[in-house]
Design an enzyme around this catalytic site. Structure first.
Site, PDB file in Angstrom:
ATOM      1  N   CYS A 174       0.852  -1.176   0.000  1.00  0.00           N
ATOM      2  CA  CYS A 174       0.000   0.000   0.000  1.00  0.00           C
ATOM      3  C   CYS A 174       0.896   1.237   0.000  1.00  0.00           C
ATOM      4  O   CYS A 174       2.127   1.130   0.026  1.00  0.00           O
ATOM      5  CB  CYS A 174      -0.955  -0.006   1.188  1.00  0.00           C
ATOM      6  SG  CYS A 174      -0.191   0.381   2.787  1.00  0.00           S
ATOM      7  N   CYS A 191       2.804  22.499  -5.989  1.00  0.00           N
ATOM      8  CA  CYS A 191       2.844  23.140  -7.305  1.00  0.00           C
ATOM      9  C   CYS A 191       2.613  24.645  -7.215  1.00  0.00           C
ATOM     10  O   CYS A 191       3.097  25.405  -8.053  1.00  0.00           O
ATOM     11  CB  CYS A 191       1.812  22.496  -8.218  1.00  0.00           C
ATOM     12  SG  CYS A 191       2.183  20.773  -8.648  1.00  0.00           S
TER      13      CYS A 191
END
Length: 231
Positions: A174, A191
């Site tokens: 996972c 970003c």
């Protein structure tokens, strides 16, 4: 739905799938019977939503709590100038409706939290993680792993991206196997502070959409247990 239930318009719309032996009418019918939840309708979510809708994934859930901003349009290609100020889920739903009326769009205008994540993913065959923060990525991972729902992960920054898939099989890896703990707040830029090349999320999001289609068709080899780094 079976392959024989496709109507004439669907046979035409999905003809390039149907002529492939690996998909065919039965595979296309399977896509139309499938459901995918895309968490995030931004840079990654845009190509994910666009290509899954075009491919004929019959039920497409879109979860996002944000509104379209002008600075989004450099990369979030399902939104336009007239959508600035609108909820991203509403703009995305209108885009899908224009692209493919076969698709049942379910909008979830909310921020993903520990209180709603289990209910949010319930009933979906596949989840695609188009989020942009570590807290939500861990929530998606934990909920999908516990519920046994496979999910495709992607992340981007500046010129780089990564893609992997977790099939949520017993004993399989996972997200926490890769990253046991989230980095300290402020140590990894996002970003908004570091920037991102506008075309990059298109590449990474398309790879995530491809992973989702593999899972739905049960064809091909997913990135379960592997990660693609793109630079």
């Amino acid at each position: 739905m079976t392959g024989l239930d496709l109507d004439a318009e669907q046979l035409d719309r999905y003809s390039r799938h149907i002529i492939m032996d690996e998909v065919g009418p039965a595979g296309q019918a399977r896509l139309l019977d499938s459901s995918v939840l895309c968490i995030g309708a931004g840079g990654l979510g845009s190509p994910i939503i666009q290509y899954l809708a075009a491919a004929g994934v019959g039920t497409l859930g879109i979860a996002d709590d944000d509104e379209v901003e002008l600075s989004n349009l450099q990369r979030q290609v399902i939104h336009g100038n007239d959508d600035v100020g609108r909820a991203k889920v509403d703009s995305a739903a209108d885009f899908v409706e224009q692209l493919n009326p076969d698709i049942d769009v379910r909008t979830h205008e909310l921020r993903v939290t520990p209180d709603n994540i289990e209910e949010l993913i319930d009933g979906y065959d596949v989840v695609v993680d188009g989020t942009d923060n570590f807290a939500t990525r861990y929530l998606v991972n934990d909920a999908c792993t516990l519920a046994g729902v496979p999910f495709a992960h992607g992340a981007i920054l500046r010129f780089e991206g990564q893609v992997t898939t977790f099939e949520a099989n017993e004993g399989g890896p996972c997200y926490r196997c890769l990253f046991p703990e989230a980095p300290e707040p402020g140590t990894v830029p996002d970003c908004a502070t570091a920037g991102v090349l506008g075309v990059l999320p298109g590449t990474v999001g398309c790879m995530q959409a491809t992973e989702a289609v593999k899972l739905l068709l049960e064809y091909g080899e997913t990135l379960d247990g592997r990660m693609v780094f793109y630079d």
